[in-house]
Design a protein around this motif. Structure first.
Motif, PDB file in Angstrom:
ATOM      1  N   UNK A 102       0.832  -1.205   0.000  1.00 34.65           N
ATOM      2  CA  UNK A 102       0.000   0.000   0.000  1.00 34.65           C
ATOM      3  C   UNK A 102       0.867   1.255   0.000  1.00 34.65           C
ATOM      4  N   UNK A 103       1.962   1.226   0.758  1.00 34.46           N
ATOM      5  CA  UNK A 103       2.865   2.384   0.816  1.00 34.46           C
ATOM      6  C   UNK A 103       3.484   2.658  -0.552  1.00 34.46           C
ATOM      7  N   UNK A 104       3.845   1.592  -1.266  1.00 29.52           N
ATOM      8  CA  UNK A 104       4.410   1.764  -2.607  1.00 29.52           C
ATOM      9  C   UNK A 104       3.331   2.151  -3.612  1.00 29.52           C
ATOM     10  N   UNK A 105       2.200   1.483  -3.520  1.00 29.30           N
ATOM     11  CA  UNK A 105       1.108   1.657  -4.491  1.00 29.30           C
ATOM     12  C   UNK A 105       0.556   3.070  -4.496  1.00 29.30           C
ATOM     13  N   UNK A 106       0.638   3.744  -3.373  1.00 29.70           N
ATOM     14  CA  UNK A 106       0.058   5.085  -3.251  1.00 29.70           C
ATOM     15  C   UNK A 106       0.944   6.191  -3.826  1.00 29.70           C
ATOM     16  N   UNK A 107       2.145   5.854  -4.250  1.00 30.26           N
ATOM     17  CA  UNK A 107       3.058   6.878  -4.739  1.00 30.26           C
ATOM     18  C   UNK A 107       2.744   7.240  -6.191  1.00 30.26           C
ATOM     19  N   UNK A 115       6.082  -2.906  -8.358  1.00 33.18           N
ATOM     20  CA  UNK A 115       6.160  -2.963  -6.897  1.00 33.18           C
ATOM     21  C   UNK A 115       6.040  -4.397  -6.399  1.00 33.18           C
ATOM     22  N   UNK A 116       5.084  -5.132  -6.945  1.00 30.84           N
ATOM     23  CA  UNK A 116       4.899  -6.513  -6.486  1.00 30.84           C
ATOM     24  C   UNK A 116       6.111  -7.371  -6.835  1.00 30.84           C
ATOM     25  N   UNK A 117       6.664  -7.166  -8.021  1.00 30.02           N
ATOM     26  CA  UNK A 117       7.835  -7.947  -8.419  1.00 30.02           C
ATOM     27  C   UNK A 117       9.033  -7.638  -7.523  1.00 30.02           C
ATOM     28  N   UNK A 118       9.189  -6.374  -7.161  1.00 28.93           N
ATOM     29  CA  UNK A 118      10.298  -5.995  -6.280  1.00 28.93           C
ATOM     30  C   UNK A 118      10.149  -6.644  -4.911  1.00 28.93           C
TER      31      UNK A 118
END
Length: 229
Positions: A102-107, A115-118
């Motif tokens: 969620x923290x990554x997705x909101x950027x 993001x999911x792959x990372x």
């Protein structure tokens, strides 16, 4: 003729789900092949949440599952993951992982699949805990995001709220196994495929859905995949 409208899809995913790791390249290929007509939102599951948020040693099936996933999907697990399996001490906490996503997705400007792959590489290749804020800081830097904003969001109580909202979304959609890719329709969520799918079969399923007006039934769970708690 296929519709030219953008189709909205939901990817039901858990960062600690090894079947999701195996499915990743298939989903990436499908997304690239259909980038002109699809938008994919990634929603986290609670595979190892609540009472199931335990050290990896409490989940002995994961070692055996690793070989099956490699054989069926070609996924390559890293030496860091092998060490984590051997030590058995890392706590698998899907709530923390969902908070990180969620923290990554909101950027702004983020690719949710990137993001999911990372996150999957951090765990299934490097064996790093997805409860570690530094994982998200480094991921943010690699993806060109504001690392301070990402780590602040990860540490924020609001992040856990967003993680629980993801869990509720998948319960409402009756997702019973992971990975699952859904087409969002006026009639509900319609399953396109999951762990056993190929990029070609997903594209064929999408073609079929976009060229018919017949309402599709809600999906059934696929066997041999991660299941929620």
């Amino acid at each position: 003729m296929a519709s030219t409208e953008t189709a909205s899809l939901t990817y039901a995913f858990d960062a600690y789900c090894a079947w999701c790791f195996g499915f990743g390249p298939t989903l990436r290929a499908f997304a690239e092949d259909n980038a002109h007509r699809t938008r994919i939102a990634v929603v986290s599951a609670g595979l190892y949440a609540g009472a199931r948020a335990l050290p990896i040693a409490a989940h002995p099936h994961l070692s055996a599952e690793r070989g099956t996933i490699t054989r069926l999907t070609g996924a390559t697990f890293g030496t860091g993951y092998d060490r984590a399996l051997s030590r058995g001490t890392t706590v698998l906490d899907s709530a923390a992982a969902a908070t990180g996503l969620a923290a990554l997705r909101d950027q702004p400007g983020i690719s949710e699949l990137d993001a999911t792959e990372a996150m999957q590489r951090a765990w299934f290749v490097d064996g790093r805990s997805l409860s570690d804020a530094e994982v998200y800081r480094e991921t943010a830097v690699a993806l060109g995001l504001d690392a301070d904003a990402v780590t602040a969001a990860f540490d924020s109580p609001a992040g856990r709220v967003k993680a629980r909202a993801d869990f509720r979304t998948l319960r409402r959609l009756r997702v019973l196994s992971y990975p699952t890719l859904l087409l969002d329709t006026a009639h509900g969520a319609d399953q396109l495929g999951g762990a056993g799918s190929t990029a070609a079969s997903l594209t064929a399923a999408l073609d079929q859905r976009l060229t018919t007006n017949i309402p599709q039934a809600l999906f059934h769970a696929l066997p041999s995949q991660g299941e929620p708690s």
